[in-house]
Design an enzyme around this catalytic site. Structure first.
Site, PDB file in Angstrom:
ATOM      1  N   LYS A  39      -1.025  -7.614   5.380  1.00  0.00           N
ATOM      2  CA  LYS A  39      -0.710  -7.543   3.956  1.00  0.00           C
ATOM      3  C   LYS A  39      -0.755  -8.922   3.308  1.00  0.00           C
ATOM      4  O   LYS A  39      -1.126  -9.058   2.141  1.00  0.00           O
ATOM      5  CB  LYS A  39       0.657  -6.889   3.753  1.00  0.00           C
ATOM      6  CG  LYS A  39       0.667  -5.388   4.018  1.00  0.00           C
ATOM      7  CD  LYS A  39       2.023  -4.802   3.702  1.00  0.00           C
ATOM      8  CE  LYS A  39       1.978  -3.271   3.720  1.00  0.00           C
ATOM      9  NZ  LYS A  39       1.617  -2.734   5.023  1.00  0.00           N
ATOM     10  N   GLU A  96       8.025 -10.047  -1.844  1.00  0.00           N
ATOM     11  CA  GLU A  96       7.446  -9.767  -3.147  1.00  0.00           C
ATOM     12  C   GLU A  96       8.505  -9.097  -4.018  1.00  0.00           C
ATOM     13  O   GLU A  96       9.530  -8.601  -3.526  1.00  0.00           O
ATOM     14  CB  GLU A  96       6.206  -8.867  -3.036  1.00  0.00           C
ATOM     15  CG  GLU A  96       6.487  -7.465  -2.562  1.00  0.00           C
ATOM     16  CD  GLU A  96       5.230  -6.621  -2.423  1.00  0.00           C
ATOM     17  OE1 GLU A  96       4.145  -7.191  -2.272  1.00  0.00           O
ATOM     18  OE2 GLU A  96       5.353  -5.380  -2.432  1.00  0.00           O
ATOM     19  N   HIS A 100      10.128   5.363   1.594  1.00  0.00           N
ATOM     20  CA  HIS A 100       8.818   4.776   1.337  1.00  0.00           C
ATOM     21  C   HIS A 100       7.694   5.493   2.098  1.00  0.00           C
ATOM     22  O   HIS A 100       6.630   4.932   2.330  1.00  0.00           O
ATOM     23  CB  HIS A 100       8.814   3.279   1.671  1.00  0.00           C
ATOM     24  CG  HIS A 100       9.935   2.526   1.022  1.00  0.00           C
ATOM     25  ND1 HIS A 100      10.006   2.316  -0.336  1.00  0.00           N
ATOM     26  CD2 HIS A 100      11.050   1.963   1.546  1.00  0.00           C
ATOM     27  CE1 HIS A 100      11.108   1.645  -0.621  1.00  0.00           C
ATOM     28  NE2 HIS A 100      11.760   1.426   0.487  1.00  0.00           N
ATOM     29  N   ARG A 115      -9.182   3.703   5.967  1.00  0.00           N
ATOM     30  CA  ARG A 115      -9.375   4.945   6.718  1.00  0.00           C
ATOM     31  C   ARG A 115      -9.318   6.127   5.765  1.00  0.00           C
ATOM     32  O   ARG A 115      -9.061   5.959   4.576  1.00  0.00           O
ATOM     33  CB  ARG A 115      -8.255   5.096   7.752  1.00  0.00           C
ATOM     34  CG  ARG A 115      -6.866   4.963   7.124  1.00  0.00           C
ATOM     35  CD  ARG A 115      -5.750   5.305   8.071  1.00  0.00           C
ATOM     36  NE  ARG A 115      -4.446   4.887   7.587  1.00  0.00           N
ATOM     37  CZ  ARG A 115      -3.739   5.501   6.661  1.00  0.00           C
ATOM     38  NH1 ARG A 115      -4.219   6.589   6.070  1.00  0.00           N
ATOM     39  NH2 ARG A 115      -2.550   5.062   6.293  1.00  0.00           N
TER      40      ARG A 115
END
Length: 453
Positions: free
Chosen positions: A118, A202, A237, A293
């Site tokens: 990430k 973040e 999440h 994917r």
């Protein structure tokens, strides 16, 4: 597509069944692999050949690269479709396939590796001028670094494992007192689940919409987006309900986020199907990550576009150009997908393994069930508790919701608890009908208890 035949499907469950059906329709020979626990699974009987990998534990079967490649050698397979999960986003596996002379039905190892981190993905997208969620791109190594990063970004702040996904390695600190625990939790899960303790920070968006864009790219320079999916209904999440189109996305915004997704794919020289995930805050779309994917929720895109994503993925792997252009893509009607997991929402979405005593999925116009189980199968703790995906289509969101509620009412699963009662309750709420994220409901333990039956 004979150049990729036979195709070994390196997965299990409903995604293996989905790919095997596409191969059968195309007349392409197929190979299934399975663990000892899956000896009588649906996907095993659907393939032209099948190979036992090993014991039930994923590390001894579906995650064992050497055994998967040995199965390919034994059967003369010329390509490998990884499905999703397991080895689908494993750059080493893609490289090993190429070294064996096998076609990996997915993007390049470089693209997988670049988007698998990430931190690296944020760096590359920022360099390409693509908006990312505000935050840092430097690894956080100690508590003092975590506090400094959080103070600079502002609260609430999310600490994320760089190699994370599926809700793992994700912790939120709402103030400085929670930073150390959030950082430690993200780091621990990153190391445990992804063998990578690297963490970054973040800004945590309190209640954004989770909107993602399906893209398809070939080796001839064609990159096309197929509109958006809204996946805002989540627990921990992790996605529960997906729909397309997004209920808050108008044509102008759709064009904007589609352009962002195409630019992201071009920035890394992407090839195959993939998904650019983002957070939508008002009309601002922020890049979150790219899944290299096929996605669990790809059927909703198929139903509103009429495009078979697995077939296009196979075409790309065989070196053929896409069968359509951007101008050919039109979204028609509305599609909703519910993940039928063997879980109890009333017990905090805990997995509910057990024997499936009866299995009677719904049918009728506009109803699709993607499943890899049958009556008599055992749901074990070794694998993901996803039993099936129930997908419906109708002319608009209200009609699709009514059809989904009807289909859920007809869906009979005897044995383990499932999320079917939860969905029936949720889809009857004012929050769902108003196209809210339903975040408060999913977090409300008392409300969840009412979904027990």
């Amino acid at each position: 597509m004979r150049s990729i035949e036979p195709v070994l499907v390196a997965n299990r469950g409903e995604i293996a069944v989905r790919v095997l059906r596409a191969l059968r329709e195309l007349g392409i020979l197929s190979v299934a692999v399975y663990s000892e626990a899956d000896a009588h699974a649906v996907h095993v009987g659907m393939a032209d050949r099948s190979v036992l990998l090993g014991p039930a534990a994923p590390t001894e079967s579906y995650l064992n690269i050497d055994r998967v490649l040995q199965a390919a050698r034994e059967t003369g397979a010329r390509s490998v479709h990884p499905g999703y999960g397991f080895l689908a986003e494993n750059a080493e596996f893609a490289e090993r396939c190429e070294a064996e002379g096998l076609v990996f039905i997915g993007p390049s190892p470089e693209a997988i590796r670049g988007m698998g981190s990430k931190i690296e993905a944020r760096r590359r997208m920022s360099a390409a001028g693509i908006p990312v969620v505000p935050g840092g791109t430097d690894p956080i190594r100690a508590d003092e670094d975590a506090i400094a990063a959080a103070d600079a970004i502002g609260y609430p702040v999310a600490f994320k494992a760089s190699g994370g996904g599926g809700g793992r390695g994700f912790r939120v600190a709402h103030d400085s007192a929670g930073v150390a625990a959030a950082f430690a939790g993200a780091r621990s899960e990153g190391e445990r689940y992804f063998n990578d303790p690297t963490v970054y920070a973040e800004r945590y968006m309190e209640d954004p919409r989770h909107v993602e864009v399906q893209i398809v790219a070939d080796a001839h320079g064609n990159v096309v987006h197929l509109g958006e999916r809204d996946c805002s209904v989540q627990r921990r999440h992790q996605k529960l309900i997906e729909e397309s189109p997004g209920p808050t996305v108008d044509p102008m915004l759709r064009e904007h986020i589609g352009d962002v997704a195409v630019s992201a794919a071009r920035a890394i020289g992407y090839r195959s199907v993939g998904t650019v995930e983002g957070l939508l805050v008002g009309s601002d779309f922020y890049f979150l990550e790219m899944n290299t994917r096929l996605q669990v929720e790809h059927p909703v895109t198929e139903l509103v576009t009429g495009i078979d994503l697995v077939r296009e993925q196979l075409r790309v792997a065989a070196g053929e150009p896409l069968s359509f252009a951007q101008k050919d893509v039109q979204l028609r009607g509305w599609a909703i997908e519910c993940r039928i997991n063997a879980e109890s929402a009333a017990k905090g979405f805990l997995p509910a393994p057990g024997k499936i005593n009866s299995w009677n999925p719904p049918a009728g116009p506009g109803v699709r069930v993607d499943s890899g189980v049958k009556s008599g199968d055992e749901v074990t703790a070794f694998y993901d508790p996803l039993l099936a995906k129930l997908i419906v289509w109708d002319q608009d969101r209200e009609s699709a919701t009514r059809r989904m509620r009807r289909a859920l009412a007809e869906f009979e699963v005897g044995g383990p608890a499932t999320l079917i009662p939860f969905y029936r309750h949720l889809l009857a709420t004012d929050e769902w009908m108003a196209a809210e994220t339903c975040r408060s409901l999913v977090a409300d333990r008392e409300w969840l208890k009412s979904t027990a039956s």
